[in-house]
Write an enzyme that holds these catalytic residues in place. Structure first.
Site, PDB file in Angstrom:
ATOM      1  N   LYS A 141      22.049  25.075  24.290  1.00 20.18           N
ATOM      2  CA  LYS A 141      22.343  23.679  24.603  1.00 20.18           C
ATOM      3  C   LYS A 141      21.024  22.955  24.894  1.00 20.18           C
ATOM      4  O   LYS A 141      20.256  23.370  25.777  1.00 20.18           O
ATOM      5  CB  LYS A 141      23.274  23.633  25.826  1.00 20.18           C
ATOM      6  CG  LYS A 141      24.078  22.365  25.945  1.00 20.18           C
ATOM      7  CD  LYS A 141      25.113  22.543  27.040  1.00 20.18           C
ATOM      8  CE  LYS A 141      25.930  21.308  27.272  1.00 20.18           C
ATOM      9  NZ  LYS A 141      26.783  21.447  28.450  1.00 20.18           N
TER      10      LYS A 141
HETATM   11  O1  G3P Z   1      28.971  19.840  30.429  1.00 20.27           O
HETATM   12  C1  G3P Z   1      28.733  18.490  30.257  1.00 20.27           C
HETATM   13  C2  G3P Z   1      29.828  17.559  30.716  1.00 20.27           C
HETATM   14  O2  G3P Z   1      31.091  18.051  30.358  1.00 20.27           O
HETATM   15  C3  G3P Z   1      29.715  17.078  32.124  1.00 20.27           C
HETATM   16  O3  G3P Z   1      30.879  16.469  32.596  1.00 20.27           O
HETATM   17  O4  G3P Z   1      32.243  15.573  34.455  1.00 20.27           O
HETATM   18  O5  G3P Z   1      29.801  16.052  34.830  1.00 20.27           O
HETATM   19  O6  G3P Z   1      30.527  14.121  33.444  1.00 20.27           O
HETATM   20  P1  G3P Z   1      30.851  15.499  33.904  1.00 20.27           P
END
Ligand code: G3P
Length: 218
Positions: free
Chosen positions: A87
């Site tokens: 990633k």
């Molecule tokens: O892994 C990346 C993403 O899914 C993060 O989500 O909820 O932190 O905006 P969030």
């Protein structure tokens, strides 16, 4: 649509895997920190543990921000298992690193995608996945799902094999809409995946079936 779980929590990954609907895992440095995983050795061990649970597609994020560091770190992560997908953040060095990993046959997931242009650049570099963050766009009053649609249209126009991995999913409507739009993958917290099964008519219906069965039970 593939279901990935967005967590570094081993119990949650095991639980999702046990349901039989899990196709992969995404993590990020914030999720690793939430589990108290710190330092290179612990991080590598944690990815090893995740790879033992799931069949494939474990996104492991680099924390280096320069090209040389990303390549070094990503190469080390890729050596853990063939299940690892590197990633990489959407930066100039990140795009260069994606091109490098692509040339080596190493799968990549370009993260922190907030525009269709960023997704196009990552696809041109050969990214296996692009991760547009739906929830974080919604948070700032942009339509995250509209971005998913736009990226799918662009990839379809030119036949890019890069998969659209909808990330930052906050609730079941995000997940359902992603499936309706045609996202290739949605990565969600466990609670969102499990919430898909909830409906009061299902609960009431089951309670009535069981009550009726009891009435005629000998
Ligand atoms: O892994 C990346 C993403 O899914 C993060 O989500 O909820 O932190 O905006 P969030």
């Amino acid at each position: 649509m593939d279901f990935f779980i967005d967590t570094a929590n081993i119990d949650e990954i095991k639980e999702a895997h046990a349901i039989g609907v899990l196709n992969g895992v995404t993590t990020n440095p914030s999720l690793m920190a939430k589990e108290g995983i710190k330092g290179k050795v612990e991080v590598l061990k944690h990815y090893e543990a995740i790879c033992k649970i799931v069949e494939d597609k474990v996104s492991a994020e680099v924390i280096s921000t320069d090209y040389v560091g990303m390549v070094k770190e990503g190469t080390q992560l890729a050596e853990i298992s063939e299940k690892i997908v590197i990633k990489v953040p959407m930066t100039l060095d990140g795009v260069k690193a994606i091109s490098y990993f692509t040339s080596k046959g190493i799968r990549t997931n370009c993260t922190l995608i907030f525009t269709a242009g960023q997704a196009l650049l990552a696809a041109k570099a050969g990214a296996t996945y692009v991760s547009p963050f739906i929830g974080r766009l919604d948070d700032i009053a942009y339509d995250g799902l509209e971005l998913i649609k736009q990226i799918i249209t662009i990839f379809d126009n030119y036949g890019y094999s890069t998969e659209v991995l909808a990330a930052s999913i906050r609730h079941t409507m995000h997940l359902i809409k992603c499936a309706e739009i045609g996202a290739d993958v949605a990565t969600s917290p466990l609670k969102v995946i499990i919430s898909l099964l909830n409906h009061p008519l299902t609960d009431n219906g089951l309670a009535k079936f069981l009550a009726d069965y009891k009435k005629v039970e000998p």
